[in-house]
Design a protein around this motif. Structure first.
Motif, PDB file in Angstrom:
ATOM      1  N   ALA A   1      -6.509   6.519  -6.743  1.00  0.00           N
ATOM      2  CA  ALA A   1      -5.979   5.194  -7.073  1.00  0.00           C
ATOM      3  C   ALA A   1      -5.802   4.403  -5.781  1.00  0.00           C
ATOM      4  O   ALA A   1      -5.895   4.949  -4.686  1.00  0.00           O
ATOM      5  N   GLN A   2      -5.537   3.112  -5.951  1.00  0.00           N
ATOM      6  CA  GLN A   2      -5.400   2.242  -4.774  1.00  0.00           C
ATOM      7  C   GLN A   2      -3.967   2.066  -4.321  1.00  0.00           C
ATOM      8  O   GLN A   2      -3.688   1.386  -3.329  1.00  0.00           O
ATOM      9  N   ASN A   3      -3.041   2.656  -5.071  1.00  0.00           N
ATOM     10  CA  ASN A   3      -1.631   2.598  -4.681  1.00  0.00           C
ATOM     11  C   ASN A   3      -0.873   3.608  -5.517  1.00  0.00           C
ATOM     12  O   ASN A   3      -1.427   4.171  -6.483  1.00  0.00           O
ATOM     13  N   VAL A   4       0.381   3.846  -5.203  1.00  0.00           N
ATOM     14  CA  VAL A   4       1.208   4.788  -5.948  1.00  0.00           C
ATOM     15  C   VAL A   4       2.674   4.373  -5.773  1.00  0.00           C
ATOM     16  O   VAL A   4       3.071   3.909  -4.710  1.00  0.00           O
ATOM     17  N   CYS A   5       3.447   4.530  -6.843  1.00  0.00           N
ATOM     18  CA  CYS A   5       4.852   4.116  -6.798  1.00  0.00           C
ATOM     19  C   CYS A   5       5.651   5.006  -5.848  1.00  0.00           C
ATOM     20  O   CYS A   5       5.344   6.178  -5.679  1.00  0.00           O
ATOM     21  N   ASP A   6       6.690   4.440  -5.250  1.00  0.00           N
ATOM     22  CA  ASP A   6       7.560   5.217  -4.361  1.00  0.00           C
ATOM     23  C   ASP A   6       8.603   6.024  -5.146  1.00  0.00           C
ATOM     24  O   ASP A   6       9.332   6.808  -4.560  1.00  0.00           O
ATOM     25  N   GLN A   7       8.664   5.822  -6.458  1.00  0.00           N
ATOM     26  CA  GLN A   7       9.659   6.514  -7.292  1.00  0.00           C
ATOM     27  C   GLN A   7       8.978   7.653  -8.048  1.00  0.00           C
ATOM     28  O   GLN A   7       7.858   7.499  -8.532  1.00  0.00           O
ATOM     29  N   ASP A   8       9.681   8.768  -8.191  1.00  0.00           N
ATOM     30  CA  ASP A   8       9.087   9.928  -8.872  1.00  0.00           C
ATOM     31  C   ASP A   8       9.218   9.831 -10.382  1.00  0.00           C
ATOM     32  O   ASP A   8       8.322  10.237 -11.122  1.00  0.00           O
ATOM     33  N   ASP A   9      10.389   9.387 -10.837  1.00  0.00           N
ATOM     34  CA  ASP A   9      10.672   9.450 -12.264  1.00  0.00           C
ATOM     35  C   ASP A   9      10.286   8.155 -12.949  1.00  0.00           C
ATOM     36  O   ASP A   9      10.325   7.098 -12.346  1.00  0.00           O
TER      37      ASP A   9
ATOM     38  N   THR B   1      -2.334   4.490   0.404  1.00  0.00           N
ATOM     39  CA  THR B   1      -1.042   3.851   0.669  1.00  0.00           C
ATOM     40  C   THR B   1      -1.221   2.966   1.902  1.00  0.00           C
ATOM     41  O   THR B   1      -1.974   3.302   2.816  1.00  0.00           O
ATOM     42  N   GLY B   2      -0.555   1.825   1.881  1.00  0.00           N
ATOM     43  CA  GLY B   2      -0.536   0.963   3.057  1.00  0.00           C
ATOM     44  C   GLY B   2      -1.836   0.266   3.367  1.00  0.00           C
ATOM     45  O   GLY B   2      -2.079  -0.114   4.524  1.00  0.00           O
ATOM     46  N   HIS B   3      -2.696   0.066   2.361  1.00  0.00           N
ATOM     47  CA  HIS B   3      -3.892  -0.724   2.652  1.00  0.00           C
ATOM     48  C   HIS B   3      -3.459  -2.074   3.223  1.00  0.00           C
ATOM     49  O   HIS B   3      -2.462  -2.653   2.783  1.00  0.00           O
ATOM     50  N   SER B   4      -4.226  -2.591   4.158  1.00  0.00           N
ATOM     51  CA  SER B   4      -3.789  -3.824   4.841  1.00  0.00           C
ATOM     52  C   SER B   4      -3.652  -4.988   3.867  1.00  0.00           C
ATOM     53  O   SER B   4      -2.853  -5.901   4.101  1.00  0.00           O
ATOM     54  N   GLU B   5      -4.414  -4.961   2.754  1.00  0.00           N
ATOM     55  CA  GLU B   5      -4.255  -6.036   1.768  1.00  0.00           C
ATOM     56  C   GLU B   5      -2.897  -5.927   1.076  1.00  0.00           C
ATOM     57  O   GLU B   5      -2.277  -6.941   0.728  1.00  0.00           O
ATOM     58  N   ARG B   6      -2.408  -4.718   0.865  1.00  0.00           N
ATOM     59  CA  ARG B   6      -1.063  -4.528   0.293  1.00  0.00           C
ATOM     60  C   ARG B   6      -0.012  -5.002   1.298  1.00  0.00           C
ATOM     61  O   ARG B   6       0.986  -5.650   0.938  1.00  0.00           O
ATOM     62  N   ARG B   7      -0.236  -4.663   2.554  1.00  0.00           N
ATOM     63  CA  ARG B   7       0.746  -5.040   3.582  1.00  0.00           C
ATOM     64  C   ARG B   7       0.777  -6.561   3.753  1.00  0.00           C
ATOM     65  O   ARG B   7       1.838  -7.174   3.783  1.00  0.00           O
TER      66      ARG B   7
END
Ligand code: PGA
Length: 252
Positions: free
Chosen positions: A64-72, A95-101
């Protein structure tokens, strides 16, 4: 010996029909390939199940192109957890793709928290690091990438990084057709590896550090020939199966 990884970041591209065609072409093309690097495609979330389905029993993994920082699960609108990604067939997440940043304001700390959540959830994070053009011109490249990496090391610990992959992506080379020279990329990769080695030699030596930023079939081999470049994170060229597989072969 580090095994190279080539991952295709599809960004926000595709439709059901376009994705089905691309997946067919990848599945057919990869069937003729023997050996080769680890390979993955990273479609938009919505197309992850189709990709996982079509690429089952092929050498190409899905991420995937990102993932949530929360587990639940819970009230986190717009987010997708590591557990959900795993259930959908993902092996990796950026995580941390420059487009996300840059476009969505993700801080070093949020990127680190997303990375930590991926690792807890059994997803291999591909942590993207890289400087902007103005940072490079101001001579800040080393400081910027070390700051971005430090935030992740602070969050997961140096030994926690054993399950991660790094990707150096100079922002000025992304989607611009302007690639870092093999020497420019190698210098930053070596810096990142040295940073890790100082904290843990085994982690530093074993870390796969991918290069990303306008990698194409005709420049991939010279980039991948550098001692500290362990594969690539491919944007535009990954939307074409022949180009993507040619880049994979260059890493094999
Ligand atoms: P590009 O994108 O290959 O199109 O430059 C790379 C990336 O953003 O991951």
């Amino acid at each position: 010996m580090r095994k190279a990884l080539v991952a295709g970041n599809w960004k926000m591209h595709g439709s059901r029909s376009v994705v089905a065609e691309l997946l067919d072409a990848l599945a057919d093309g990869v069937a003729d390939m023997s050996g080769g690097p680890d390979m993955a495609v990273l479609p938009p979330f919505l197309f992850v199940p189709a990709a996982a389905d079509r690429l089952t029993d092929t050498a190409i993994a899905v991420g995937a192109q990102n993932v949530c920082d929360q587990d639940d699960e819970g009230a986190f609108t717009g987010e997708v957890s590591a557990r959900m990604l795993k259930e959908a067939g993902c092996r990796y997440a950026l995580t941390g793709h420059s487009e996300r940043r840059a476009l969505y304001g993700e801080s070093d700390e949020l990127v680190a928290a997303r990375t930590a959540a991926a690792l807890r959830g059994g997803i291999i994070p591909i942590v993207c690091l890289g400087e902007s053009l103005s940072e490079r011109e101001a001579g800040e490249t080393d400081a910027v990438v070390q700051r971005q990496l430090r935030a992740v090391v602070d969050a997961v610990g140096i030994s926690g990084l054993a399950g991660a992959v790094l990707a150096y992506e100079p922002v000025w080379a992304i989607g611009t057709g302007r690639t870092a020279s093999p020497q420019q990329a190698q210098a930053v990769h070596a810096l990142l590896r040295t940073y890790l080695r100082k904290r843990d030699a085994v982690i530093g030596d074993g870390m796969r550090i991918l290069y990303g930023g306008s990698v194409k079939p005709d420049n991939a081999a010279e980039l991948f020939a550098m001692p500290d470049i362990d594969g690539g994170l491919i944007g535009g060229a990954s939307l074409n199966a022949d180009a993507f597989l040619a880049i994979c072969r260059a890493a094999g």
